[in-house]
Design a protein around this motif. Structure first.
Motif, PDB file in Angstrom:
ATOM      1  N   TYR A  10      51.873  55.162  38.765  1.00 53.14           N
ATOM      2  CA  TYR A  10      51.919  54.550  37.438  1.00 53.14           C
ATOM      3  C   TYR A  10      53.213  54.929  36.712  1.00 53.14           C
ATOM      4  O   TYR A  10      53.876  54.085  36.104  1.00 53.14           O
ATOM      5  N   GLU A  25      46.481  39.891  35.911  1.00 49.96           N
ATOM      6  CA  GLU A  25      47.837  40.452  35.918  1.00 49.96           C
ATOM      7  C   GLU A  25      48.524  40.211  34.580  1.00 49.96           C
ATOM      8  O   GLU A  25      49.619  39.653  34.491  1.00 49.96           O
ATOM      9  N   ARG A  76      41.617  52.476  39.550  1.00 55.98           N
ATOM     10  CA  ARG A  76      41.941  51.043  39.588  1.00 55.98           C
ATOM     11  C   ARG A  76      42.509  50.569  38.257  1.00 55.98           C
ATOM     12  O   ARG A  76      43.399  49.726  38.216  1.00 55.98           O
ATOM     13  N   CYS A  77      42.005  51.120  37.154  1.00 54.39           N
ATOM     14  CA  CYS A  77      42.550  50.764  35.841  1.00 54.39           C
ATOM     15  C   CYS A  77      44.000  51.224  35.715  1.00 54.39           C
ATOM     16  O   CYS A  77      44.850  50.506  35.171  1.00 54.39           O
ATOM     17  N   LEU A 108      46.534  48.897  37.502  1.00 55.25           N
ATOM     18  CA  LEU A 108      46.637  47.488  37.129  1.00 55.25           C
ATOM     19  C   LEU A 108      48.102  47.055  37.052  1.00 55.25           C
ATOM     20  O   LEU A 108      48.973  47.789  36.577  1.00 55.25           O
ATOM     21  N   MET A 131      42.482  42.805  37.198  1.00 56.84           N
ATOM     22  CA  MET A 131      43.409  42.839  38.325  1.00 56.84           C
ATOM     23  C   MET A 131      43.833  41.427  38.724  1.00 56.84           C
ATOM     24  O   MET A 131      44.975  41.195  39.135  1.00 56.84           O
ATOM     25  N   VAL A 160      37.098  45.218  35.670  1.00 54.22           N
ATOM     26  CA  VAL A 160      38.336  45.682  36.307  1.00 54.22           C
ATOM     27  C   VAL A 160      38.816  44.657  37.326  1.00 54.22           C
ATOM     28  O   VAL A 160      40.023  44.392  37.443  1.00 54.22           O
ATOM     29  N   ASP A 161      37.877  44.074  38.078  1.00 58.38           N
ATOM     30  CA  ASP A 161      38.257  43.021  39.028  1.00 58.38           C
ATOM     31  C   ASP A 161      38.953  41.870  38.312  1.00 58.38           C
ATOM     32  O   ASP A 161      39.968  41.341  38.796  1.00 58.38           O
TER      33      ASP A 161
END
Length: 520
Positions: A106, A45, A66-67, A70, A42, A38-39
């Motif tokens: 979102y 992009e 966090r997903c 994005l 992010m 996930v990091d």
């Protein structure tokens, strides 16, 4: 693809079948691995599609949030959830709710190509023990599948999908180990997605479309849309730089986890030490409270006896023999009170005395004969034979002269006091390695075996009933033991009723420094 074939192998087992060797990891490591991806997403992009089935729990919900958050243009997230949590006893309905603030954020930036869908699995056995995180984008593809082990409950096998949060790294975590397979090969990931598509079409899923709750997509429409993301287009190629970046993030996170675990372990050790110290302080306070209570009772007893004797002495009808008896009682209780106060002062002074480095070389022949000669008249008056044997050439002991004198006085006094007429008391000394043994032996009334462990307790008195003696303060042996402890010595007792007692005292020999030896 044949639907029956899709049911033969779960996503994890499918990758294993393609010669990817599984590894056993802890839930903590599995979560860190997903968080690393996930990091990376992010940081990239880039438009991305994610298929995920992750454990329940607040920490895992944070990764899902966090997903969803994005950035980088069109992206979709397909979440797989178990409708039922099955335990060994019952099945419990589980309601999975996404963070409404994250979903609203979102929705406000979503494009027509974006999807945010939860697929609720009712009872499929293949996915019930499965977790996966599959990423598909033009720059980066990744597939991670993990499988919980089967847990034995009695004679049956129970497949339980419990929360796999972030438990501490402990040996007990081995029972929660996961079998993990991982691939960066786009062709294998494509085959994995096609198999997942076949499984979804052949199973019973309920769909929650978080972007179009009023006119939700059907399951068939959602699966059909997967192809529009390029799954059947030319396969993307993951650059070595991205792979190295993912590896670097993973190593960095593992180092953070190790440091955190090490910190927690040190904190736990400090807490344990503080708990032990706290218990010691509590025990010390409790012991002091008990000591003060005992002191009060011991001081009250002779005062009560003296007050009674004084009251009786004031009687006008008292006879001379009675008067003398009460006068003797007053003298005896005054002596007892004085002994008690003196012993209490000795105990208090022990805490203020010098420590071991101030100990001096003391020769037994300089102390023991003098004390024995002092008690010789008392022994003769009682008809008790008193003797000592101190061999010449014994090394000096490490002690203080007043301490050694008090030890010998207390043990000799007890020996004479509890030895009847015609008995014997003697003191013998001999060397035992780095110690000098000083033995005090008598032929007195002895001590019951069950009483021996208690004789060094404060205010504990024994044998006074058999000797028709009110006894002393009950602190003599306590003081002896404390003195010996402060000079590195010890004391032990052997005794039987009507068979006398043997008190064995061990005193350390004085260790002269090299300079002192050279000057001799």
């Amino acid at each position: 693809m044949n639907a029956s074939l899709a049911f033969e192998l779960s996503p994890h087992d499918f990758l294993v079948k393609t010669d990817i060797s599984p590894i056993q990891v802890s839930p903590n490591t599995f979560k860190g691995f997903i968080a690393n991806q996930v990091d990376l997403l992010m940081a990239l992009e880039t438009p991305v599609v994610i298929w995920a089935k992750l454990p329940r729990g607040e920490s895992w919900q944070g990764e899902i949030d966090r997903c969803i958050a994005l950035a980088g243009g069109p992206r979709s997230l397909f979440l797989f959830r178990n409708t039922l949590e099955e335990t060994s006893d019952e099945q419990t309905a589980v309601q999975e709710v996404l963070n409404p603030l994250v979903v609203d954020s979102y929705r406000s930036h979503a494009t027509p190509q974006d999807r945010l869908v939860t697929l609720h699995l009712a009872g499929d056995m293949l996915l019930r023990r499965e977790f996966f995180f599959i990423v598909w984008s033009s720059q980066f593809c990744n597939g991670v599948c993990a499988q919980r082990s089967r847990l034995k409950r009695g004679s049956e096998l129970s497949e339980v999908e419990n929360e796999v949060a972030e438990p501490p790294i402990e040996p007990t975590e081995k029972r929660n180990q996961l079998s993990l397979v991982h691939t960066l090969d786009p062709s294998r990931i494509q085959q994995l997605l096609l198999r997942l598509e076949s499984l979804v079409r052949s199973s019973s899923f309920e769909v929650t479309d978080h972007l179009s709750p009023e006119a939700p997509y059907t399951l068939s429409q959602i699966v059909d849309q997967w192809h529009s993301y390029g799954i059947q287009q030319p396969l993307p190629t993951s650059s070595p730089q991205l792979i190295n970046q993912l590896l670097g993030k993973h190593l960095h996170r593992q180092e953070e986890l190790w440091q955190r675990s090490n910190t927690y372990r040190k904190q736990a050790e400090i807490v344990e030490v503080l708990q032990i110290q706290n218990e010691e302080l509590i025990n010390t306070v409790r012991a002091k409270d008990e000591f003060i209570s005992n002191v009060g009772q011991e001081l009250r007893t002779p005062l009560t006896n003296m007050k009674t004797a004084l009251t009786l002495l004031n009687s006008p009808n008292i006879k001379p023999p009675q008067r003398q008896r009460y006068m003797d009682l007053l003298v005896k209780e005054c002596d007892r009170q004085s002994s008690l106060i003196g012993s209490l002062l000795d105990l208090v002074s022990l805490d203020q005395m010098a420590e071991r480095q101030t100990l001096q070389p003391i020769t037994l022949s300089d102390v023991v004969p003098g004390v024995v000669s002092t008690y010789q008249p008392l022994a003769e008056e009682k008809g008790v034979r008193l003797a000592y044997t101190i061999p010449e050439g014994l090394p000096a002991i490490a002690c203080l002269n007043p301490w050694l004198r008090q030890i010998v006085v207390s043990l000799l006094h007890n020996g004479i006091k509890f030895t009847p007429r015609g008995g014997q008391v003697w003191v013998r000394a001999k060397q035992q390695g780095d110690y000098i043994q000083l033995e005090f032996k008598d032929t007195g009334v002895g001590i019951p075996v069950q009483e021996i462990p208690k004789i060094f307790d404060r205010f504990y008195r024994v044998r006074q009933i058999a000797m028709d003696d009110p006894g002393g303060a009950g602190l003599g042996l306590t003081i002896v033991q404390q003195l010996l402890l402060r000079c590195g010595g010890s004391i032990s007792v052997k005794s039987r009723p009507n068979d006398g007692s043997i008190f064995n005292v061990l005193l350390p020999t004085y260790q002269y420094r090299d300079a002192e030896k050279a000057s001799e």
